[in-house]
Structures are given as C-alpha cells and as structure tokens.
Write an enzyme that holds these catalytic residues in place. Sequence first.
Site, PDB file in Angstrom:
ATOM      1  N   LYS A 263       1.025   4.152  -2.899  1.00  0.00           N
ATOM      2  CA  LYS A 263       0.718   5.547  -2.612  1.00  0.00           C
ATOM      3  C   LYS A 263       1.906   6.451  -2.974  1.00  0.00           C
ATOM      4  O   LYS A 263       1.721   7.580  -3.437  1.00  0.00           O
ATOM      5  CB  LYS A 263       0.344   5.715  -1.139  1.00  0.00           C
TER       6      LYS A 263
ATOM      7  N   TYR B 177       0.847  -1.205   0.000  1.00  0.00           N
ATOM      8  CA  TYR B 177       0.000   0.000   0.000  1.00  0.00           C
ATOM      9  C   TYR B 177       0.878   1.250   0.000  1.00  0.00           C
ATOM     10  O   TYR B 177       0.634   2.199  -0.750  1.00  0.00           O
ATOM     11  CB  TYR B 177      -0.899  -0.040   1.233  1.00  0.00           C
TER      12      TYR B 177
END
Length: 268
Positions: free
Chosen positions: A165, A161
């Site tokens: 990002k 993640y």
Amino acid sequence: MTAADRFDLTGKVALITGAAGGIGRVTATRLAREGASVVVTDIDERGCKDLAGELTAQGHRALGVAMDVTDNAGVATAVATAASTFGPVDLLVNNAIVACPIPPKLHEAPTSLWDTDLDVIVKGAVRCCQSVLPSMMARRTGVIVNLVSVNAFAFYGHPSYSAAKAALVSFTRSLAVEYGPYGIRANAVNPGTIRTAAWAEQEAKDSTVFDALAQWYPLGRVGEPDDVAASVCFLASGSAAWITGSVLTVDGGLTAGNPVMARSVEGS
C-alpha cells in the site's frame, strides 16, 4: 443519500477492481447511483456478474467482467470489453487486494505472501493503468483513484500488505505528475478500519472486535464502506477538478492522534 451528498458522474465509464465484495461492491453501487456506467471486475466471476445484474435490474448501466489483475492479457481484455460495451474508461478505481485477515509474523511469513501482495496491489494497479492510460491520453481526460490504507503510513500489522500500500501511494504521485499534462488526475483514498466481510474471521473469534477498535478512533467508530465510496465519488467528480497527486485520508481521525493515550496523559 441527499442531494447535498451527490456527485454527478453521468456519462462517465468507471471500472472498479476487486468489486465483488466489501468496499469495491459499495463503491461500484455508489458510482452507478451517481450516473456512471460501471464495469464491475473481480477474480470472483459469479460475484461481479451478480452485482452487475442487481445494478442493471435497478435501472443502472452495469457490466460484470471476471478479471485477474495479475494477468496482463486478462486485464487488457477486460478494458477492451468495457470500451466496446460502454465506451473508453473515464475512471479507474484500483481496489483489488488478497484477503489475509490474520497474517503471520514477519519472520514466519512465506515469500509467496509478499509476492502475492505486491503482484495484486502494486503490479495489478500498474497493469490496469497501462491498459486505460493510452485512451485517456488520447482524449486528454481521465481519473485514477487508488485505494491505499493507513497501513501505508504507520504500522498496524501485516507488513507485506502495508509495504504494498505504501508503494501504491508513491505510484499515485508518479501518475499524477507524469500524466497531469494530459488532463489525467490520480489520487488515493486512505481508509482506516472499515467494517467489511474481511473481518469475519476476527469477528468470529471476538464479537466485540469493532467495539475494541473504536476506542482508537476520535470519532468513536470504525468506518463503513460508504465512507470510502463517497470519497471515491468526490475525487472522480468535477468537484475535485484541481486535485491530483493527493491522498484523501478517511480514517475517523486515527492518524491525527491517539485518544487513548491522550486521555491517559490528561488523567481522565
């Protein structure tokens, strides 16, 4: 919400991904209250249509469209549906993620987890941008806001993640530079911990989880979805007309320093 908190988006058409819950739901609601016609998209068809129905019942212009950001044809269809209903998209908010409240350790994580995070967060944003950019370029106006995370800048867990990002931050800057000559602005909102249903699993195990996290925030609390929604509205508005390629950090001071360590150093 007072008059001082308002950002006039009357006449704008906004499309929000991952809008059926959490930050996306509150952002879609806030955009509608600011006067935008909102296209609520999510892989959760019932969720996005229910929200659109609620907003419509409140007198706002809203449309719920089921959309999987990993599906090229589905994204193109959703953008076309938005245009045929309200007009071309003026504001794209890339917010979709795949919830993974307690991710595995890096050495135990399946490659499928990395594939999914990169496909939804990064390539999903790319697909959405590719679908809205031609119309924005033709009209020489448009705004793209990407939801990133403090995880993009420091390690707070969840490597796949975090990497996705971080890639989205770079993508935001690429958009800003390449499409600025067309009058298109691209920025990112960078939240810290936000109190949403994504934390339900941790909260079920420990009801004090947010209290424990709050000590790391100089403002003494975790964030609320409206903290993020207000920032999106600001970047979408004319008040941010000369802001592009920027990352607006909305983290209660988390990345400014470590208050727990500071108190230890000071002996307090």
